[in-house]
Design a protein around this motif. Structure first.
Motif, PDB file in Angstrom:
ATOM      1  N   ILE A 297      25.484  -9.092  33.346  1.00 14.42           N
ATOM      2  CA  ILE A 297      24.626  -9.909  32.485  1.00 14.42           C
ATOM      3  C   ILE A 297      24.124 -11.134  33.249  1.00 14.42           C
ATOM      4  N   VAL A 298      25.028 -11.794  33.972  1.00 14.84           N
ATOM      5  CA  VAL A 298      24.641 -12.954  34.767  1.00 14.84           C
ATOM      6  C   VAL A 298      23.575 -12.555  35.787  1.00 14.84           C
ATOM      7  N   ASN A 299      23.729 -11.394  36.411  1.00 13.86           N
ATOM      8  CA  ASN A 299      22.758 -10.931  37.402  1.00 13.86           C
ATOM      9  C   ASN A 299      21.406 -10.608  36.773  1.00 13.86           C
ATOM     10  N   VAL A 300      21.397 -10.007  35.579  1.00 13.54           N
ATOM     11  CA  VAL A 300      20.142  -9.725  34.878  1.00 13.54           C
ATOM     12  C   VAL A 300      19.443 -11.043  34.546  1.00 13.54           C
TER      13      VAL A 300
ATOM     14  N   ASP B 242      19.333 -19.368  35.379  1.00 15.90           N
ATOM     15  CA  ASP B 242      20.557 -19.642  36.131  1.00 15.90           C
ATOM     16  C   ASP B 242      21.725 -19.745  35.159  1.00 15.90           C
ATOM     17  N   LEU B 243      22.202 -18.597  34.706  1.00 16.13           N
ATOM     18  CA  LEU B 243      23.267 -18.510  33.712  1.00 16.13           C
ATOM     19  C   LEU B 243      24.606 -18.340  34.422  1.00 16.13           C
ATOM     20  N   SER B 244      25.534 -19.246  34.161  1.00 18.13           N
ATOM     21  CA  SER B 244      26.865 -19.135  34.737  1.00 18.13           C
ATOM     22  C   SER B 244      27.759 -18.322  33.809  1.00 18.13           C
ATOM     23  N   HIS B 245      28.922 -17.957  34.282  1.00 15.11           N
ATOM     24  CA  HIS B 245      29.875 -17.248  33.434  1.00 15.11           C
ATOM     25  C   HIS B 245      30.307 -18.133  32.257  1.00 15.11           C
ATOM     26  N   ASN B 246      30.429 -19.432  32.507  1.00 16.77           N
ATOM     27  CA  ASN B 246      30.772 -20.374  31.445  1.00 16.77           C
ATOM     28  C   ASN B 246      29.660 -20.422  30.394  1.00 16.77           C
TER      29      ASN B 246
END
Length: 59
Positions: free
Chosen positions: A30-33, A40-44
């Protein structure tokens, strides 16, 4: 606008993006998509999105 807001907005307005996210089987995917869509979506951030929280909330 935060990356969480960007992610939520893109999910709501872009059916191809939403389908790509839905097809993901891991948080990393999901972060990669999101990164591929310029978010720029982090895991947090992803955890906040799933929990329905907001980075601006007071807690």
């Amino acid at each position: 606008m935060s990356s969480v807001d960007d992610f939520r907005s893109k999910l709501a307005t872009d059916s191809n993006f939403a389908a790509a996210v839905k097809a993901c089987s891991t948080p990393d995917a999901i972060v990669n998509v999101a990164k591929g869509a310029g978010i720029d979506l982090s895991h947090n951030d992803l955890a906040k999105t799933i929990a329905g929280g907001s980075p601006e909330s007071d807690g």
